[in-house]
Structures are given as structure tokens and as C-alpha cells.
Motif scaffolding. Structure first.
Motif, PDB file in Angstrom:
ATOM      1  N   HIS A   1      -4.861 -12.612  -6.448  1.00 31.01           N
ATOM      2  CA  HIS A   1      -3.605 -13.349  -6.230  1.00 31.01           C
ATOM      3  C   HIS A   1      -2.525 -12.559  -5.501  1.00 31.01           C
ATOM      4  CE1 HIS A   1      -4.871 -16.728  -8.659  1.00 31.01           C
ATOM      5  NE2 HIS A   1      -5.130 -15.944  -9.681  1.00 31.01           N
ATOM      6  N   SER A   2      -2.771 -11.297  -5.201  1.00 29.72           N
ATOM      7  CA  SER A   2      -1.683 -10.443  -4.694  1.00 29.72           C
ATOM      8  C   SER A   2      -2.187  -9.482  -3.633  1.00 29.72           C
ATOM      9  CB  SER A   2      -1.076  -9.622  -5.845  1.00 29.72           C
ATOM     10  OG  SER A   2      -0.740 -10.425  -6.945  1.00 29.72           O
ATOM     11  N   LEU A   3      -1.272  -9.051  -2.753  1.00 25.38           N
ATOM     12  CA  LEU A   3      -1.607  -8.105  -1.680  1.00 25.38           C
ATOM     13  C   LEU A   3      -0.489  -7.066  -1.577  1.00 25.38           C
ATOM     14  CD1 LEU A   3      -3.287  -7.378   0.944  1.00 25.38           C
ATOM     15  CD2 LEU A   3      -1.720  -8.919   2.177  1.00 25.38           C
ATOM     16  N   ALA A   4      -0.883  -5.804  -1.372  1.00 25.69           N
ATOM     17  CA  ALA A   4       0.089  -4.724  -1.138  1.00 25.69           C
ATOM     18  C   ALA A   4      -0.200  -4.080   0.207  1.00 25.69           C
ATOM     19  CB  ALA A   4       0.004  -3.684  -2.256  1.00 25.69           C
TER      20      ALA A   4
ATOM     21  N   CYS B   1      -2.002  -5.697   9.008  1.00 24.17           N
ATOM     22  CA  CYS B   1      -1.125  -4.925   8.140  1.00 24.17           C
ATOM     23  C   CYS B   1      -1.889  -3.685   7.706  1.00 24.17           C
ATOM     24  CB  CYS B   1      -0.667  -5.727   6.922  1.00 24.17           C
ATOM     25  SG  CYS B   1      -1.967  -5.996   5.692  1.00 24.17           S
ATOM     26  N   SER B   2      -1.160  -2.710   7.230  1.00 23.19           N
ATOM     27  CA  SER B   2      -1.774  -1.499   6.688  1.00 23.19           C
ATOM     28  C   SER B   2      -1.932  -1.713   5.184  1.00 23.19           C
ATOM     29  CB  SER B   2      -0.878  -0.293   7.007  1.00 23.19           C
ATOM     30  OG  SER B   2      -1.388   0.855   6.405  1.00 23.19           O
ATOM     31  N   LYS B   3      -3.097  -2.216   4.812  1.00 21.25           N
ATOM     32  CA  LYS B   3      -3.309  -2.647   3.419  1.00 21.25           C
ATOM     33  C   LYS B   3      -3.390  -1.454   2.473  1.00 21.25           C
ATOM     34  CE  LYS B   3      -7.243  -4.436   1.541  1.00 21.25           C
ATOM     35  NZ  LYS B   3      -8.352  -5.413   1.390  1.00 21.25           N
ATOM     36  N   VAL B   4      -2.769  -1.622   1.319  1.00 27.74           N
ATOM     37  CA  VAL B   4      -2.840  -0.618   0.251  1.00 27.74           C
ATOM     38  C   VAL B   4      -3.877  -1.039  -0.780  1.00 27.74           C
ATOM     39  CG1 VAL B   4      -1.527   0.482  -1.618  1.00 27.74           C
ATOM     40  CG2 VAL B   4      -0.455   0.108   0.619  1.00 27.74           C
ATOM     41  N   ASP B   5      -3.832  -2.299  -1.189  1.00 27.85           N
ATOM     42  CA  ASP B   5      -4.730  -2.798  -2.239  1.00 27.85           C
ATOM     43  C   ASP B   5      -4.541  -4.312  -2.313  1.00 27.85           C
ATOM     44  OD1 ASP B   5      -6.517  -2.824  -4.332  1.00 27.85           O
ATOM     45  OD2 ASP B   5      -5.210  -1.787  -5.756  1.00 27.85           O
ATOM     46  N   GLU B   6      -5.460  -4.969  -2.993  1.00 29.04           N
ATOM     47  CA  GLU B   6      -5.280  -6.405  -3.229  1.00 29.04           C
ATOM     48  C   GLU B   6      -6.026  -6.835  -4.475  1.00 29.04           C
ATOM     49  OE1 GLU B   6      -7.011  -9.231  -0.399  1.00 29.04           O
ATOM     50  OE2 GLU B   6      -8.393  -7.667   0.249  1.00 29.04           O
TER      51      GLU B   6
ATOM     52  N   VAL C   1       0.023  -0.619  -8.397  1.00 26.64           N
ATOM     53  CA  VAL C   1       0.232  -0.031  -7.067  1.00 26.64           C
ATOM     54  C   VAL C   1       1.153   1.180  -7.177  1.00 26.64           C
ATOM     55  CG1 VAL C   1       1.224  -0.440  -4.772  1.00 26.64           C
ATOM     56  CG2 VAL C   1      -0.249  -2.167  -5.822  1.00 26.64           C
ATOM     57  N   ALA C   2       2.199   1.058  -7.976  1.00 27.54           N
ATOM     58  CA  ALA C   2       3.112   2.195  -8.156  1.00 27.54           C
ATOM     59  C   ALA C   2       2.373   3.372  -8.798  1.00 27.54           C
ATOM     60  CB  ALA C   2       4.311   1.775  -9.012  1.00 27.54           C
ATOM     61  N   ARG C   3       1.593   3.097  -9.832  1.00 30.79           N
ATOM     62  CA  ARG C   3       0.834   4.182 -10.497  1.00 30.79           C
ATOM     63  C   ARG C   3      -0.161   4.815  -9.529  1.00 30.79           C
ATOM     64  NH1 ARG C   3       1.037   0.580 -14.631  1.00 30.79           N
ATOM     65  NH2 ARG C   3      -1.012  -0.308 -14.213  1.00 30.79           N
ATOM     66  N   ASP C   4      -0.932   3.966  -8.838  1.00 32.61           N
ATOM     67  CA  ASP C   4      -1.993   4.471  -7.953  1.00 32.61           C
ATOM     68  C   ASP C   4      -1.443   5.289  -6.792  1.00 32.61           C
ATOM     69  OD1 ASP C   4      -3.811   3.180  -9.550  1.00 32.61           O
ATOM     70  OD2 ASP C   4      -4.286   1.589  -8.112  1.00 32.61           O
ATOM     71  N   ASN C   5      -0.188   5.046  -6.449  1.00 27.36           N
ATOM     72  CA  ASN C   5       0.400   5.765  -5.324  1.00 27.36           C
ATOM     73  C   ASN C   5       1.308   6.911  -5.766  1.00 27.36           C
ATOM     74  OD1 ASN C   5      -0.293   4.374  -2.522  1.00 27.36           O
ATOM     75  ND2 ASN C   5      -0.294   2.816  -4.130  1.00 27.36           N
ATOM     76  N   GLY C   6       1.154   7.307  -7.027  1.00 32.95           N
ATOM     77  CA  GLY C   6       1.796   8.525  -7.516  1.00 32.95           C
ATOM     78  C   GLY C   6       3.290   8.417  -7.719  1.00 32.95           C
ATOM     79  N   CYS C   7       3.778   7.201  -7.948  1.00 34.99           N
ATOM     80  CA  CYS C   7       5.228   7.010  -8.040  1.00 34.99           C
ATOM     81  C   CYS C   7       5.803   7.254  -9.429  1.00 34.99           C
ATOM     82  CB  CYS C   7       5.582   5.581  -7.621  1.00 34.99           C
ATOM     83  SG  CYS C   7       5.291   5.244  -5.887  1.00 34.99           S
TER      84      CYS C   7
END
Ligand code: 5GP
Length: 125
Positions: free
Chosen positions: A33-36, A25-30, A81-87
Motif C-alpha cells: 500500500h505504500s512507496l518510499a 524515482c529513486s525507490k527506497v522501499d515499498e 523506513v526511518a529505522r532502516d535508513n539509520g534515522c
């Protein structure tokens, strides 16, 4: 084909295979307990899937049976994840499909994060 979210967890579903490292997968972060990771078929400029690492079929299963630690981790992680990706500044959408009427295709809980462009109405009429 939408899944029946009341069925037991299938340990060979595609996201279970990603978690086991059997498919990439193209990992964003983890976290513990969780993976994006990026959706393979993005529907917006930003389309990230966030999943718990535990075996939960859907939000229904997760919200009823996951540990407090998993729920805390996952909830905070989706926001991070939303914050870190500028959303956040321009806004974004989070969505979890659940079961047959929800149109859920993969039987492992996932939250879609959509961003990077105006997203239009919540549902088509
Ligand atoms: P659902 O309809 O279950 O809410 O969404 C499933 C999502 O998983 C779809 O957006 C689809 O593109 C994505 N998906 C399916 N298979 C894979 C895969 O192997 N890798 C990744 N990264 N995404 C996948």
C-alpha cells in the motif's frame, strides 16, 4: 504554488505518474500500500518521501477515508523506513504539508522524512 487540499484528487499529479511508472524515482522501499523514494531536491542528508499508493490528496483525506489496512500499512512503513535508513538513534523529523497554509505543492499525500544531520528549529520565526 501551494495546492487546495479540498479539491478532488488529480490522477495526473507528479506522484501519481511515479506510481504509474510514467516517470522514474529513486525507490527506497515499498509495500502493498505504500512507496518510499528519495526527494528530488533534498533538504537534508536524508530526505525521503513516503506516499500511499492509493489516491489521497492529503493527510486530511487519507486519515478520513483510507481503509484500516492502508492506514496500518502506511503508519508502520513510515517508521520502518526511518529505522532502516539509520534515522532513529540520532533522531529525525517527519512532516506532512497540507493545503494552502501548509505549503503543500504536490496533491498526493506524502510524509517527508528528514535525517542525517541536526535539523534546527521546527519552524523559522
Ligand atoms: P510539498 O511541498 O508538497 O510538501 O513537497 C513536495 C516535495 O516533492 C518537494 O520536496 C519536492 O522536492 C518533491 N518533488 C517534486 N517533484 C518531484 C519528483 O518528480 N520526484 C521526486 N522524487 N520528488 C519530487
Amino acid at each position: 504554488m501551494p495546492i487546495d487540499a479540498t479539491k478532488p484528487y488529480d490522477p495526473d499529479n507528479i506522484f501519481a505518474k511515479i506510481l504509474k511508472g510514467e516517470i522514474p524515482c529513486s525507490k527506497v522501499d515499498e509495500t502493498a500500500h505504500s512507496l518510499a523514494f528519495h526527494d528530488i531536491n533534498p533538504l537534508a542528508p536524508i530526505h525521503i518521501l513516503v506516499i500511499p499508493k492509493g489516491h489521497y490528496v492529503s493527510w486530511d483525506d487519507f486519515s478520513a477515508t483510507a481503509s484500516d489496512a492502508e492506514i496500518l500499512d502506511f503508519t508502520r512503513f513510515v517508521g520502518k523506513v526511518a529505522r532502516d535508513n539509520g534515522c532513529v538513534e540520532q533522531g529525525y523529523r517527519m512532516l506532512a504539508n497540507i493545503g494552502k497554509r501548509g505549503g503543500q505543492e504536490v496533491p498526493h499525500l506524502h510524509v517527508h522524512l528528514f535525517g542525517g544531520a541536526p535539523l534546527g528549529p521546527m519552524l523559522a520565526r
